[in-house]
Design an enzyme around this catalytic site. Structure first.
Site, PDB file in Angstrom:
ATOM      1  N   GLN A 153       1.030  -1.375  -0.151  1.00 25.28           N
ATOM      2  CA  GLN A 153       0.146  -0.295   0.136  1.00 25.28           C
ATOM      3  C   GLN A 153       1.233   1.264  -0.242  1.00 25.28           C
ATOM      4  O   GLN A 153       1.814   0.951   0.882  1.00 25.28           O
ATOM      5  CB  GLN A 153      -0.759   0.146   1.360  1.00 25.28           C
TER       6      GLN A 153
ATOM      7  N   SER B 144       4.872  -5.810   3.205  1.00 23.72           N
ATOM      8  CA  SER B 144       3.028  -5.830   3.364  1.00 23.72           C
ATOM      9  C   SER B 144       2.286  -6.676   3.031  1.00 23.72           C
ATOM     10  O   SER B 144       2.574  -7.746   2.459  1.00 23.72           O
ATOM     11  CB  SER B 144       2.566  -4.708   3.866  1.00 23.72           C
ATOM     12  N   LEU B 145       1.406  -6.181   1.944  1.00 22.81           N
ATOM     13  CA  LEU B 145       0.996  -6.820   1.126  1.00 22.81           C
ATOM     14  C   LEU B 145       1.418  -7.036   0.623  1.00 22.81           C
ATOM     15  O   LEU B 145       0.990  -8.510   0.003  1.00 22.81           O
ATOM     16  CB  LEU B 145      -0.285  -5.288   0.736  1.00 22.81           C
TER      17      LEU B 145
ATOM     18  N   ARG C 131      -8.377  -9.474   3.833  1.00 25.77           N
ATOM     19  CA  ARG C 131      -7.260  -9.028   4.932  1.00 25.77           C
ATOM     20  C   ARG C 131      -7.406  -7.660   4.941  1.00 25.77           C
ATOM     21  O   ARG C 131      -7.524  -6.779   5.395  1.00 25.77           O
ATOM     22  CB  ARG C 131      -5.930  -9.088   4.299  1.00 25.77           C
TER      23      ARG C 131
ATOM     24  N   HIS D 193      -0.361  -2.610  11.045  1.00 25.09           N
ATOM     25  CA  HIS D 193       1.188  -3.271  11.917  1.00 25.09           C
ATOM     26  C   HIS D 193       1.354  -2.835  12.887  1.00 25.09           C
ATOM     27  O   HIS D 193       2.496  -2.019  13.691  1.00 25.09           O
ATOM     28  CB  HIS D 193       2.349  -2.422  10.617  1.00 25.09           C
TER      29      HIS D 193
ATOM     30  N   GLN E 201       1.623 -11.085  10.523  1.00 27.75           N
ATOM     31  CA  GLN E 201       1.958  -9.693   9.914  1.00 27.75           C
ATOM     32  C   GLN E 201       0.797  -8.173  10.218  1.00 27.75           C
ATOM     33  O   GLN E 201       0.989  -7.073  10.407  1.00 27.75           O
ATOM     34  CB  GLN E 201       2.188 -10.051   8.381  1.00 27.75           C
TER      35      GLN E 201
END
Length: 288
Positions: free
Chosen positions: A9, A87-88, A112, A193, A241
């Site tokens: 992102q 991340s993603l 998610r 996060h 995560q």
């Protein structure tokens, strides 16, 4: 050796994936069916500015990253030695390593994004000029106990995460510090996060039970541990995560220690390429 890295992102932009949707029509149709809307229209036209809303951003980036990877593999016929994603982007790394197929990855990412978007009133900000230890020390000294370190993107680029008002307070504090070169609030509505994602993590953990994963065919570097995924703990690591910090600097450092390593960013933009350049530069400046 070569590592392919996949962005997360923040790398989304209108127009991304142009040409790919027609080239990979079957997968694009599959994506439309899973999502219930046109992924091509979302990425190319960005109706209602949906591309910047988490529940849309995550599937869009996953699809564009995945199609970019498939095109690269088909055109160049070179497979990477390692893969990693921010991340993603880690879902694309797992897809590239054949841990799951395109459809499974998209179903996971859609869920998610939905779960993370439901937890609002959060904020994030990037602090430039301080390392992780200095940021943690400042948060402790100024009693900002409700703010977490979300990403260690480069040695002196740390992202903090928490409730919106706490992030604003923290940003004001960091702006007064002489070592800080910039504080940049991120365009997100959630405290990603961080501990504020605990509920999303728990629900996602439940959702993961229904899926089957295969052992990765290429080592996938985990954001949570900055080392390769182990098959037994794949689902647990993916769930973790969501509410753990992204150890991007440590992940790249781990790969650099493997010997001569080249990195190629697969997907829109060059955010990760810039971060890797900074990590390498800092490593070169370190006394040996």
């Amino acid at each position: 050796m070569i590592t392919y890295v996949f962005p997360g992102q923040g790398s989304q932009k209108q127009g991304m994936g142009s040409g790919l949707f027609d080239e990979f029509k079957e997968l694009t149709d599959q994506a439309d069916e899973i999502l219930g809307y046109s992924i091509k229209r979302l990425c190319l036209e960005n109706p209602y500015s949906n591309l910047n809303k988490t529940q849309f951003t995550q599937p869009a980036l996953y699809v564009v990253n995945a199609l970019s990877y498939l095109k690269k593999i088909r055109d160049e016929e070179v497979k990477p030695d390692f893969v990693a994603g921010h991340s993603l982007g880690e879902y694309n790394a797992l897809f590239a390593a054949e841990a799951f197929d395109f459809e499974t990855g998209l179903q996971l990412v859609r869920k998610r994004g939905e779960l993370m978007s439901l937890i609002s009133n959060g904020g994030m900000a990037a602090v430039m000029g301080l390392n992780e230890e200095q940021v943690a020390k400042a948060l402790k000294e100024y009693h900002l106990h409700d703010v977490d370190i979300a990403n260690v993107n480069a040695p002196y680029q740390i992202v903090i995460s928490g409730k919106k008002d706490e992030i604003e307070k923290a940003a004001s504090l960091f702006e007064t510090m002489t070592e800080v070169t910039m504080v940049l609030p991120l365009n997100v509505s959630g405290a990603f996060h961080s501990r504020y994602m605990n509920k999303a993590k728990e629900e996602f953990e439940e959702f993961l039970h229904a899926f089957y994963f295969s052992p990765p065919s290429i080592p996938v570097i985990s954001n949570v541990y900055a080392k390769p995924y182990t098959y037994e703990f794949m689902k647990q690591t993916l769930a973790d995560q969501i509410n753990h910090s992204v150890k991007w600097t440590d992940s790249i450092s781990y790969l650099m220690k493997k010997g001569h390593m080249e990195f190629e960013e697969v997907g829109p933009g060059n955010v990760l390429t810039g971060l890797i350049h900074r990590i390498k530069k800092d490593a070169e400046a370190m006394p040996r």
